[in-house]
Motif scaffolding. Structure first.
Motif, PDB file in Angstrom:
ATOM      1  N   MET A  94      13.058   9.069  -1.830  1.00 13.87           N
ATOM      2  CA  MET A  94      12.652   7.678  -1.995  1.00 13.87           C
ATOM      3  C   MET A  94      11.265   7.442  -1.397  1.00 13.87           C
ATOM      4  O   MET A  94      10.387   6.846  -2.032  1.00 13.87           O
ATOM      5  N   VAL A  95      11.063   7.926  -0.186  1.00 13.98           N
ATOM      6  CA  VAL A  95       9.779   7.757   0.498  1.00 13.98           C
ATOM      7  C   VAL A  95       8.664   8.449  -0.276  1.00 13.98           C
ATOM      8  O   VAL A  95       7.552   7.918  -0.409  1.00 13.98           O
ATOM      9  N   MET A  96       8.951   9.627  -0.797  1.00  9.08           N
ATOM     10  CA  MET A  96       7.944  10.372  -1.555  1.00  9.08           C
ATOM     11  C   MET A  96       7.520   9.611  -2.804  1.00  9.08           C
ATOM     12  O   MET A  96       6.318   9.488  -3.091  1.00  9.08           O
ATOM     13  N   ILE A  97       8.479   9.079  -3.539  1.00  4.65           N
ATOM     14  CA  ILE A  97       8.155   8.349  -4.769  1.00  4.65           C
ATOM     15  C   ILE A  97       7.391   7.066  -4.464  1.00  4.65           C
ATOM     16  O   ILE A  97       6.440   6.705  -5.168  1.00  4.65           O
ATOM     17  N   MET A  98       7.764   6.385  -3.390  1.00  6.68           N
ATOM     18  CA  MET A  98       7.120   5.123  -3.055  1.00  6.68           C
ATOM     19  C   MET A  98       5.723   5.312  -2.474  1.00  6.68           C
ATOM     20  O   MET A  98       4.970   4.354  -2.342  1.00  6.68           O
ATOM     21  N   GLU A  99       5.363   6.562  -2.165  1.00  8.71           N
ATOM     22  CA  GLU A  99       4.007   6.851  -1.702  1.00  8.71           C
ATOM     23  C   GLU A  99       2.979   6.530  -2.786  1.00  8.71           C
ATOM     24  O   GLU A  99       1.786   6.334  -2.487  1.00  8.71           O
ATOM     25  N   LEU A 100       3.423   6.427  -4.028  1.00 13.69           N
ATOM     26  CA  LEU A 100       2.509   6.126  -5.135  1.00 13.69           C
ATOM     27  C   LEU A 100       1.742   4.832  -4.911  1.00 13.69           C
ATOM     28  O   LEU A 100       0.625   4.668  -5.426  1.00 13.69           O
ATOM     29  N   VAL A 101       2.318   3.912  -4.141  1.00 18.76           N
ATOM     30  CA  VAL A 101       1.653   2.628  -3.919  1.00 18.76           C
ATOM     31  C   VAL A 101       0.322   2.818  -3.195  1.00 18.76           C
ATOM     32  O   VAL A 101      -0.612   2.025  -3.364  1.00 18.76           O
ATOM     33  N   PHE A 102       0.208   3.907  -2.395  1.00 23.68           N
ATOM     34  CA  PHE A 102      -1.022   4.126  -1.627  1.00 23.68           C
ATOM     35  C   PHE A 102      -2.098   4.847  -2.438  1.00 23.68           C
ATOM     36  O   PHE A 102      -3.211   5.046  -1.934  1.00 23.68           O
ATOM     37  N   ILE A 103      -1.765   5.238  -3.660  1.00 29.30           N
ATOM     38  CA  ILE A 103      -2.793   5.777  -4.550  1.00 29.30           C
ATOM     39  C   ILE A 103      -3.673   4.633  -5.072  1.00 29.30           C
ATOM     40  O   ILE A 103      -4.868   4.808  -5.320  1.00 29.30           O
ATOM     41  N   ILE A 104      -3.076   3.456  -5.198  1.00 29.45           N
ATOM     42  CA  ILE A 104      -3.804   2.293  -5.748  1.00 29.45           C
ATOM     43  C   ILE A 104      -5.039   1.945  -4.917  1.00 29.45           C
ATOM     44  O   ILE A 104      -6.133   1.786  -5.478  1.00 29.45           O
ATOM     45  N   PRO A 105      -4.939   1.803  -3.575  1.00 34.74           N
ATOM     46  CA  PRO A 105      -6.163   1.479  -2.816  1.00 34.74           C
ATOM     47  C   PRO A 105      -7.229   2.566  -2.888  1.00 34.74           C
ATOM     48  O   PRO A 105      -8.422   2.265  -2.791  1.00 34.74           O
ATOM     49  N   GLU A 106      -6.813   3.823  -3.068  1.00 39.54           N
ATOM     50  CA  GLU A 106      -7.799   4.888  -3.221  1.00 39.54           C
ATOM     51  C   GLU A 106      -8.625   4.665  -4.490  1.00 39.54           C
ATOM     52  O   GLU A 106      -9.846   4.837  -4.491  1.00 39.54           O
TER      53      GLU A 106
END
Length: 224
Positions: free
Chosen positions: A115-127
């Motif tokens: 779950m944590v791994m998949i939700m890490e996608l949100v931090f790709i957006i600010p990059e």
């Protein structure tokens, strides 16, 4: 009649949840981790090519033939991505698992890790937003401008040049994407456990969010 009417939607929701969990378990965790690393690599490479290489200070280093020092630095940054995010997932999952255990929620560590791994996608957006900002709006930044900027964070309400350096990281860490991540963790625990939403909020606040603020406080104290 009313009982059956209420029961039918619940059964439908449970079936949908079970289908979701079946699909969840079928996700190839190793492949997803690899894709996530590639996304970070791509974001770093784009920032390097379109932003960092155009900064005047690095152009001077390039002309002097001294850019190899920064090449080594950025190379190490790329290599550290898998290690860093794996450590982040491991620690976050452990904190959430302890929180679930203390509240009597039966959610496995493996479920939380995925779950944590998949939700890490949100931090790709600010990059990606950072790339847009420095290629469209702030087209002539210094390296300090680049390092200090983080989209939709508290640092944008301050003049970073007038701040003590110890506050830069905490003010960048407190951003809209981090808060969105908290909400996603709450929703994930709620969905995986099939328990009360209120308790899922308590679990997230008393585990990950608490540790997050303790880490920021520790950072500020140690930086002094």
């Amino acid at each position: 009649m009313n009982f059956h009417t209420k029961l039918a939607p619940m059964n439908g929701l449970n079936k949908y949840r079970q289908r979701f969990l079946d699909d969840w378990y079928n996700i190839d965790g190793k492949a997803f981790f690899f894709v996530l690393c590639l996304l970070y690599f791509s974001a770093f490479l784009i920032k390097r090519m379109f932003i960092i290489d155009s900064i005047a200070a690095f152009e001077i280093l390039q002309d002097r033939g001294e850019m190899w020092i920064m090449d080594v630095f950025f190379g190490l940054q790329y290599l550290s991505v898998p290690i860093f995010i794996a450590w982040k997932f491991t620690l976050t999952s452990f904190l959430l698992w302890v929180g679930c255990f203390l509240f009597g929620y039966r959610v496995t560590y493996a479920q939380l890790w995925k779950m944590v791994m998949i939700m890490e996608l949100v931090f790709i957006i600010p990059e990606l937003l950072k790339v847009v900002w420095f290629t469209v709006f702030e087209t002539d930044p210094t390296y300090h401008d680049f390092v200090a900027y983080y989209p939709l964070s508290l640092i944008n309400f301050f003049n970073y040049e007038s701040l003590d350096a110890m506050w830069l990281y905490p003010l960048k860490a407190l951003n809209l994407f981090e808060i969105l991540y908290w909400g996603m963790l709450v929703a994930g625990i709620y969905w995986l456990s099939n328990k009360k939403l209120k308790i899922s909020i308590f679990i997230t606040l008393s585990s990950y969010v608490l540790f997050f603020f303790l880490w920021l406080i520790y950072y500020v104290i140690v930086y002094k």
